[in-house]
Write a protein that holds these residues in place. Structure first.
Motif, short mmCIF file in Angstrom:
data_model
loop_
_atom_site.label_atom_id
_atom_site.label_comp_id
_atom_site.label_asym_id
_atom_site.label_seq_id
_atom_site.Cartn_x
_atom_site.Cartn_y
_atom_site.Cartn_z
N SER A 149 0.80 -1.22 0.00
CA SER A 149 0.00 0.00 0.00
C SER A 149 0.84 1.27 0.00
N PHE A 150 2.07 1.21 0.54
CA PHE A 150 2.88 2.42 0.63
C PHE A 150 3.78 2.62 -0.59
N ARG A 151 3.78 1.69 -1.56
CA ARG A 151 4.64 1.81 -2.72
C ARG A 151 3.84 2.20 -3.95
N THR A 152 4.21 3.32 -4.55
CA THR A 152 3.61 3.78 -5.79
C THR A 152 4.75 4.24 -6.70
N LEU A 153 4.44 4.45 -7.97
CA LEU A 153 5.45 4.99 -8.87
C LEU A 153 5.95 6.34 -8.38
N GLU A 154 5.05 7.13 -7.81
CA GLU A 154 5.41 8.48 -7.39
C GLU A 154 6.42 8.49 -6.24
N ASN A 155 6.37 7.50 -5.35
CA ASN A 155 7.31 7.54 -4.23
C ASN A 155 8.50 6.59 -4.40
N ALA A 156 8.68 6.04 -5.60
CA ALA A 156 9.90 5.28 -5.88
C ALA A 156 11.10 6.23 -5.83
N VAL A 157 12.17 5.80 -5.18
CA VAL A 157 13.36 6.64 -5.08
C VAL A 157 14.31 6.42 -6.25
N GLN A 158 14.14 5.31 -6.96
CA GLN A 158 14.85 5.07 -8.21
C GLN A 158 13.88 4.44 -9.21
N ASP A 159 14.00 4.82 -10.46
CA ASP A 159 13.16 4.27 -11.53
C ASP A 159 14.00 4.29 -12.81
N HIS A 160 14.42 3.12 -13.25
CA HIS A 160 15.35 3.01 -14.38
C HIS A 160 14.76 2.12 -15.47
N PHE A 161 14.88 2.56 -16.71
CA PHE A 161 14.57 1.73 -17.86
C PHE A 161 15.90 1.30 -18.47
N ILE A 162 16.13 -0.01 -18.58
CA ILE A 162 17.39 -0.53 -19.11
C ILE A 162 17.14 -1.07 -20.51
N ALA A 163 17.87 -0.54 -21.46
CA ALA A 163 17.67 -0.92 -22.85
C ALA A 163 17.99 -2.39 -23.09
N ALA A 164 17.41 -2.94 -24.14
CA ALA A 164 17.74 -4.30 -24.55
C ALA A 164 19.24 -4.44 -24.73
N GLU A 165 19.81 -5.55 -24.20
CA GLU A 165 21.21 -5.93 -24.35
C GLU A 165 22.18 -5.11 -23.50
N ALA A 166 21.69 -4.18 -22.69
CA ALA A 166 22.57 -3.23 -22.01
C ALA A 166 22.94 -3.66 -20.60
N PRO A 167 24.10 -3.19 -20.08
CA PRO A 167 24.45 -3.37 -18.68
C PRO A 167 23.90 -2.23 -17.83
N PHE A 168 23.89 -2.44 -16.50
CA PHE A 168 23.35 -1.43 -15.58
C PHE A 168 23.85 -1.73 -14.18
N SER A 169 24.02 -0.69 -13.37
CA SER A 169 24.33 -0.90 -11.96
C SER A 169 23.80 0.26 -11.13
N THR A 170 23.51 -0.02 -9.87
CA THR A 170 23.09 1.01 -8.92
C THR A 170 23.25 0.44 -7.51
N VAL A 171 23.26 1.31 -6.51
CA VAL A 171 23.35 0.88 -5.12
C VAL A 171 21.96 0.85 -4.50
N ILE A 172 21.66 -0.25 -3.80
CA ILE A 172 20.42 -0.41 -3.04
C ILE A 172 20.79 -0.36 -1.56
N ARG A 173 20.17 0.52 -0.81
CA ARG A 173 20.51 0.69 0.59
C ARG A 173 19.73 -0.29 1.47
N LYS A 174 20.34 -0.62 2.62
CA LYS A 174 19.71 -1.53 3.57
C LYS A 174 18.30 -1.05 3.91
N GLY A 175 17.34 -1.97 3.82
CA GLY A 175 15.95 -1.66 4.11
C GLY A 175 15.13 -1.27 2.89
N GLN A 176 15.80 -0.93 1.79
CA GLN A 176 15.07 -0.59 0.57
C GLN A 176 14.59 -1.85 -0.14
N THR A 177 13.54 -1.69 -0.93
CA THR A 177 13.00 -2.79 -1.74
C THR A 177 13.31 -2.54 -3.20
N LEU A 178 13.90 -3.54 -3.82
CA LEU A 178 14.26 -3.52 -5.24
C LEU A 178 13.23 -4.33 -6.03
#
Length: 216
Positions: free
Chosen positions: A9-38
């Motif tokens: 109930s507390f998760r919406t697109l508006e309150n996401a702290v990260q929102d990434h679109f990763i292209a086909a075939e591409a690499p990606f990285s980011t840091v997820i902090r303790k307690g966050q949901t990926l």
């Protein structure tokens, strides 16, 4: 556009702290902090998402497929699985899974394995191992730091004899997994470029990654 599926109930697109679109075939990285949901979303379906995790404070601690399988007594990861490091610690806990089939045995495709499996004409095709090496280099790591990975949404049945075969994926557009970070982690993804086996339906597609803070 894939519809957003709200699972808390507390998760919406508006309150996401990260929102990434990763292209086909591409690499990606980011840091997820303790307690966050990926959330990792297979936006168009039948797309293998090769994934690694590292302790964000000490990259020598990283995902261990062997320890993860041994600890849970199962060959696949799903809801309730603890993602275990080579130090025997839980890095993340898988809290949601709308697909139900995620491999952690078959590893990442490489130019070398493509050549052996599909012929010398595939030697120069892009591969997940290349993606991983390129992405971990941004964080001061090299080839030796790329370890056996999770293949979210990749369907690899294991026969009683131990034989494994990569077959058509069962994930539908919008399927997702969610993981709660139990420590600060570096997430590294190769959005698999493989076109020679059915792990991507022979047609690599974009994916989406979202992150939320813990419930207030």
């Amino acid at each position: 556009m894939i519809d957003f599926i709200q699972t808390a109930s507390f998760r919406t697109l508006e309150n996401a702290v990260q929102d990434h679109f990763i292209a086909a075939e591409a690499p990606f990285s980011t840091v997820i902090r303790k307690g966050q949901t990926l959330r990792i979303e297979d936006s168009y379906g039948q797309q293998a998402i090769d994934t690694l995790f590292y302790n964000a404070e000490d990259y020598s601690e990283r995902y261990s497929s062997q320890d993860t399988m041994r600890e849970q007594g199962a060959a696949y990861v799903t809801t309730g699985t603890g993602i275990i490091s080579n130090e025997g610690r839980i890095m993340l806990t898988m809290t949601a899974d709308s697909c139900g089939r995620h491999d952690t045995s078959a590893g990442a495709c490489s130019c070398e394995s493509n050549t052996v499996r599909f012929g010398h004409g595939t030697k120069y095709l892009h591969a997940c191992r290349d993606n991983f090496v390129l992405e971990v280099a941004k964080h001061g790591m090299g080839k030796s730091d790329v370890v056996p990975n999770i293949n979210f949404f990749m369907n690899v049945p294991i026969e009683p004899t131990g034989k494994m075969t990569i077959v058509d994926g069962i994930s539908a557009p919008g399927d997702y997994v969610e993981l709660k970070a139990e420590m600060d982690v570096l997430l590294v993804i190769s959005n698999c470029p493989q076109i020679n086996n059915p792990c991507n339906g022979f047609d690599p597609t974009p994916i989406r990654v979202l992150v939320w803070d813990g419930e207030a």
